[in-house]
Every structure is written in C-alpha cells, then in structure tokens.
Design a protein around this motif. Structure first.
Motif, PDB file in Angstrom:
ATOM      1  N   ALA A  13      41.901  55.621  56.281  1.00 22.61           N
ATOM      2  CA  ALA A  13      41.264  54.399  55.795  1.00 22.61           C
ATOM      3  C   ALA A  13      39.927  54.147  56.480  1.00 22.61           C
ATOM      4  CB  ALA A  13      42.202  53.215  56.002  1.00 22.61           C
ATOM      5  N   THR A  14      39.859  54.428  57.784  1.00 22.88           N
ATOM      6  CA  THR A  14      38.613  54.222  58.525  1.00 22.88           C
ATOM      7  C   THR A  14      37.537  55.184  58.036  1.00 22.88           C
ATOM      8  OG1 THR A  14      39.823  53.491  60.485  1.00 22.88           O
ATOM      9  CG2 THR A  14      37.549  54.194  60.802  1.00 22.88           C
ATOM     10  N   ARG A 166      46.999  55.788  48.125  1.00 25.19           N
ATOM     11  CA  ARG A 166      47.535  55.674  49.489  1.00 25.19           C
ATOM     12  C   ARG A 166      48.307  54.363  49.650  1.00 25.19           C
ATOM     13  NH1 ARG A 166      44.955  57.842  54.030  1.00 25.19           N
ATOM     14  NH2 ARG A 166      42.921  57.678  53.014  1.00 25.19           N
ATOM     15  N   ALA A 167      47.742  53.278  49.105  1.00 29.96           N
ATOM     16  CA  ALA A 167      48.409  51.977  49.198  1.00 29.96           C
ATOM     17  C   ALA A 167      49.722  51.982  48.429  1.00 29.96           C
ATOM     18  CB  ALA A 167      47.487  50.879  48.674  1.00 29.96           C
ATOM     19  N   GLY A 168      49.720  52.613  47.255  1.00 23.67           N
ATOM     20  CA  GLY A 168      50.944  52.695  46.468  1.00 23.67           C
ATOM     21  C   GLY A 168      52.028  53.494  47.176  1.00 23.67           C
ATOM     22  N   ASP A 169      51.626  54.584  47.830  1.00 23.22           N
ATOM     23  CA  ASP A 169      52.583  55.401  48.576  1.00 23.22           C
ATOM     24  C   ASP A 169      53.171  54.608  49.748  1.00 23.22           C
ATOM     25  OD1 ASP A 169      52.102  57.498  46.879  1.00 23.22           O
ATOM     26  OD2 ASP A 169      50.764  58.570  48.238  1.00 23.22           O
ATOM     27  N   ALA A 170      52.314  53.826  50.411  1.00 22.59           N
ATOM     28  CA  ALA A 170      52.778  53.018  51.543  1.00 22.59           C
ATOM     29  C   ALA A 170      53.756  51.946  51.067  1.00 22.59           C
ATOM     30  CB  ALA A 170      51.584  52.375  52.244  1.00 22.59           C
ATOM     31  N   GLU A 171      53.480  51.358  49.909  1.00 24.72           N
ATOM     32  CA  GLU A 171      54.380  50.340  49.358  1.00 24.72           C
ATOM     33  C   GLU A 171      55.726  50.960  49.005  1.00 24.72           C
ATOM     34  OE1 GLU A 171      53.808  46.730  46.277  1.00 24.72           O
ATOM     35  OE2 GLU A 171      53.590  48.721  45.404  1.00 24.72           O
ATOM     36  N   THR A 172      55.699  52.153  48.397  1.00 26.75           N
ATOM     37  CA  THR A 172      56.937  52.840  48.032  1.00 26.75           C
ATOM     38  C   THR A 172      57.777  53.154  49.270  1.00 26.75           C
ATOM     39  OG1 THR A 172      55.905  53.825  46.072  1.00 26.75           O
ATOM     40  CG2 THR A 172      57.892  54.895  46.922  1.00 26.75           C
ATOM     41  N   GLU A 183      57.693  40.388  57.475  1.00 21.82           N
ATOM     42  CA  GLU A 183      56.343  39.835  57.619  1.00 21.82           C
ATOM     43  C   GLU A 183      55.402  40.933  58.120  1.00 21.82           C
ATOM     44  OE1 GLU A 183      56.360  36.348  60.010  1.00 21.82           O
ATOM     45  OE2 GLU A 183      57.597  35.194  58.613  1.00 21.82           O
ATOM     46  N   VAL A 184      55.103  41.846  57.227  1.00 26.48           N
ATOM     47  CA  VAL A 184      54.207  42.945  57.547  1.00 26.48           C
ATOM     48  C   VAL A 184      53.008  42.877  56.610  1.00 26.48           C
ATOM     49  CG1 VAL A 184      56.043  44.449  58.382  1.00 26.48           C
ATOM     50  CG2 VAL A 184      55.415  44.491  55.973  1.00 26.48           C
ATOM     51  N   ASP A 189      46.381  45.450  51.122  1.00 27.80           N
ATOM     52  CA  ASP A 189      45.356  44.597  51.728  1.00 27.80           C
ATOM     53  C   ASP A 189      44.078  45.366  52.040  1.00 27.80           C
ATOM     54  OD1 ASP A 189      46.839  42.339  51.535  1.00 27.80           O
ATOM     55  OD2 ASP A 189      47.398  42.226  53.671  1.00 27.80           O
ATOM     56  N   GLY A 190      44.223  46.532  52.667  1.00 29.70           N
ATOM     57  CA  GLY A 190      43.049  47.316  53.038  1.00 29.70           C
ATOM     58  C   GLY A 190      42.273  47.798  51.828  1.00 29.70           C
ATOM     59  N   TYR A 191      43.000  48.240  50.817  1.00 32.97           N
ATOM     60  CA  TYR A 191      42.367  48.706  49.582  1.00 32.97           C
ATOM     61  C   TYR A 191      41.607  47.572  48.891  1.00 32.97           C
ATOM     62  CZ  TYR A 191      42.182  49.569  44.562  1.00 32.97           C
ATOM     63  OH  TYR A 191      41.775  49.645  43.264  1.00 32.97           O
ATOM     64  N   GLN A 192      42.241  46.417  48.772  1.00 31.68           N
ATOM     65  CA  GLN A 192      41.598  45.284  48.114  1.00 31.68           C
ATOM     66  C   GLN A 192      40.386  44.802  48.899  1.00 31.68           C
ATOM     67  OE1 GLN A 192      44.973  42.673  47.752  1.00 31.68           O
ATOM     68  NE2 GLN A 192      45.645  43.579  45.820  1.00 31.68           N
ATOM     69  N   SER A 193      40.479  44.845  50.215  1.00 30.68           N
ATOM     70  CA  SER A 193      39.340  44.464  51.050  1.00 30.68           C
ATOM     71  C   SER A 193      38.166  45.406  50.832  1.00 30.68           C
ATOM     72  CB  SER A 193      39.753  44.470  52.528  1.00 30.68           C
ATOM     73  OG  SER A 193      38.649  44.191  53.368  1.00 30.68           O
ATOM     74  N   LEU A 194      38.456  46.700  50.701  1.00 33.53           N
ATOM     75  CA  LEU A 194      37.398  47.681  50.468  1.00 33.53           C
ATOM     76  C   LEU A 194      36.755  47.463  49.097  1.00 33.53           C
ATOM     77  CD1 LEU A 194      35.909  50.144  51.547  1.00 33.53           C
ATOM     78  CD2 LEU A 194      37.718  51.587  50.590  1.00 33.53           C
ATOM     79  N   CYS A 195      37.568  47.141  48.092  1.00 38.05           N
ATOM     80  CA  CYS A 195      37.031  46.860  46.759  1.00 38.05           C
ATOM     81  C   CYS A 195      36.087  45.658  46.806  1.00 38.05           C
ATOM     82  CB  CYS A 195      38.166  46.586  45.771  1.00 38.05           C
ATOM     83  SG  CYS A 195      39.132  48.040  45.298  1.00 38.05           S
ATOM     84  N   ARG A 196      36.496  44.605  47.498  1.00 37.02           N
ATOM     85  CA  ARG A 196      35.646  43.409  47.600  1.00 37.02           C
ATOM     86  C   ARG A 196      34.358  43.727  48.346  1.00 37.02           C
ATOM     87  NH1 ARG A 196      40.765  40.985  48.389  1.00 37.02           N
ATOM     88  NH2 ARG A 196      40.508  41.092  50.659  1.00 37.02           N
ATOM     89  N   HIS A 197      34.457  44.584  49.353  1.00 33.97           N
ATOM     90  CA  HIS A 197      33.276  44.998  50.112  1.00 33.97           C
ATOM     91  C   HIS A 197      32.272  45.701  49.201  1.00 33.97           C
ATOM     92  CE1 HIS A 197      30.809  46.617  53.318  1.00 33.97           C
ATOM     93  NE2 HIS A 197      31.091  47.859  52.945  1.00 33.97           N
TER      94      HIS A 197
END
Length: 224
Positions: A13-14, A166-172, A183-184, A189-197
């Motif tokens: 992600a970084t 990657r986000a979908g795999d993590a959710e699965t 509460e994780v 979140d990271g993907y959506q933040s990158l899209c907004r960026h």
C-alpha cells in the motif's frame, strides 16, 4: 513507461501511494511514453475553433491509446475533419475520444470536454431521475485539464484496481477468520483514501471537477 507494467510490480500500500504520487507529479512528456503511440490529431486540428492552449496541449501530448489490459480507460479517437459534429445538447463538438461506448468531445469555442452517452434512453425505473434522457456531462472545463487528467488516469487506473483487489482479499480473509465484527480498520479504508487523494489532485488541475456526481468522481471512486 509500459502500460500495465507499473501495476505488475509487487507494490504494498505504501509503495502504491508513492507510485501514484509520482504519476500525479510527472511531466506529461514522460507519461505519454507508453506501449502504444499516443493518439494525436490530424493537421486539421489547427482549424478547430478551440482555445489555443488547449488545442496545443492536444497536438503536443495527444491522448492515451487503447489499453492492453481489461480495464476501462480513456481512449483517444480524434475526428479528422475540421468541421465540428452536432452535439446532442445543440452545441457543435469535436470528437476526441471514447470511454466505453460513450463519446468524448470538445465543445467548439469553449473547449469544454463532454462525455456523450451512446444512447439517450434510460431504464423506465430511472426515468424520474433523467426526465430528458441521458444527456452529455462535463468531464473537464478545459482541454488542458482533460489531457492532464487522461494521461495520469491511464497510469493510475491499474494501481487503484490492484488496491481494490487487495482490499477485497483482506475483507474475505477477515470474514473467514471471524474478524469482520471486531473493531478493526475497514479493509477498504486505505483504498478509498487513495481514491479521494487522486480525485483531490485532479481537482487541483481543474477546479471544475466535483467531489461527487461528476465524470471523474464517479470514475475514480468506482474503478471497476
């Protein structure tokens, strides 16, 4: 650069964020070097009635060619005639490309770039939302802004698509391990933040681009 090559790298992600930022800051002269030659207008573009700076941007940098992956991107396809085509909303336009089945065109005089749906008809269930049918929507207020965004999107698209996977795999994985109700951090979140960026940086290239309900906001937030 080779279209799709960046996305083939094993980026975390970084690394993806760093590569996206590099693309956003890169000069267009670098971004137009891809596996297929940039799509440039014919000499007749000199007779198109468009703002001089936008016309020059199109002549010098062109637009991206068809992609060599399965992703839906901007594809340059410029008319050869110096005569504008009739636009659906009454304004004459010059055809410059496509996005799926929709036509992309620049409005004569202003250089505003429109997305023109292939069909104006809508499903009856959605007719109340589009009483006049599907009408052209503005992608960019200027040709300069569109060329800048189109080339950057050509390279950013596969990166965002990979992050979405990657986000979908993590959710699965979280669902399989019973962690989805804890509460994780939301895997997306990271993907959506990158899209907004990316969207905010596009807005810095063309202040007309909206946070939601516009071409680029819809395309960037929904990569697939």
């Amino acid at each position: 650069m080779d279209s799709g090559k960046t996305a083939d790298k094993a980026l975390d992600a970084t690394g993806t964020r760093a590569e996206v930022d590099r693309i956003l800051a890169a000069p267009l002269d670098e971004l137009r070097r891809c596996s297929g030659a940039p799509v440039r207008p014919s000499p007749q573009v000199a007779d198109w009635i468009l703002p001089a700076q936008g016309r020059r941007h199109l002549q010098v940098f062109g637009l991206p060619p068809a992609r060599n992956d399965d992703l839906l991107g901007i594809v340059g396809s410029l008319q050869e005639s110096e005569t504008p085509e009739p636009g659906r909303d009454g304004r004459p336009v010059y055809r410059i490309g496509s996005y799926g089945s929709a036509r992309i065109a620049a409005v004569e005089g202003t250089g505003e770039v429109l997305l023109i749906p292939a069909d104006s008809q809508v499903h009856p269930d959605l007719a109340h939302l589009h009483p006049a049918g599907l009408l052209p929507t503005t992608a960019n207020s200027t040709m300069v802004g569109f060329v800048e965004c189109a080339w950057r999107w050509h390279w950013i698209l596969p990166l965002l698509a990979a992050e979405q996977v990657r986000a979908g795999d993590a959710e699965t994985a979280a669902l399989a391990e019973g962690r989805i109700d804890e509460e994780v951090q939301d895997p997306y979140d990271g993907y959506q933040s990158l899209c907004r960026h990316v969207l905010h940086r596009f807005q810095s290239m063309d202040a007309w681009i909206q946070d939601e309900g516009g071409f680029w906001s819809d395309v960037i937030i929904d990569v697939w």
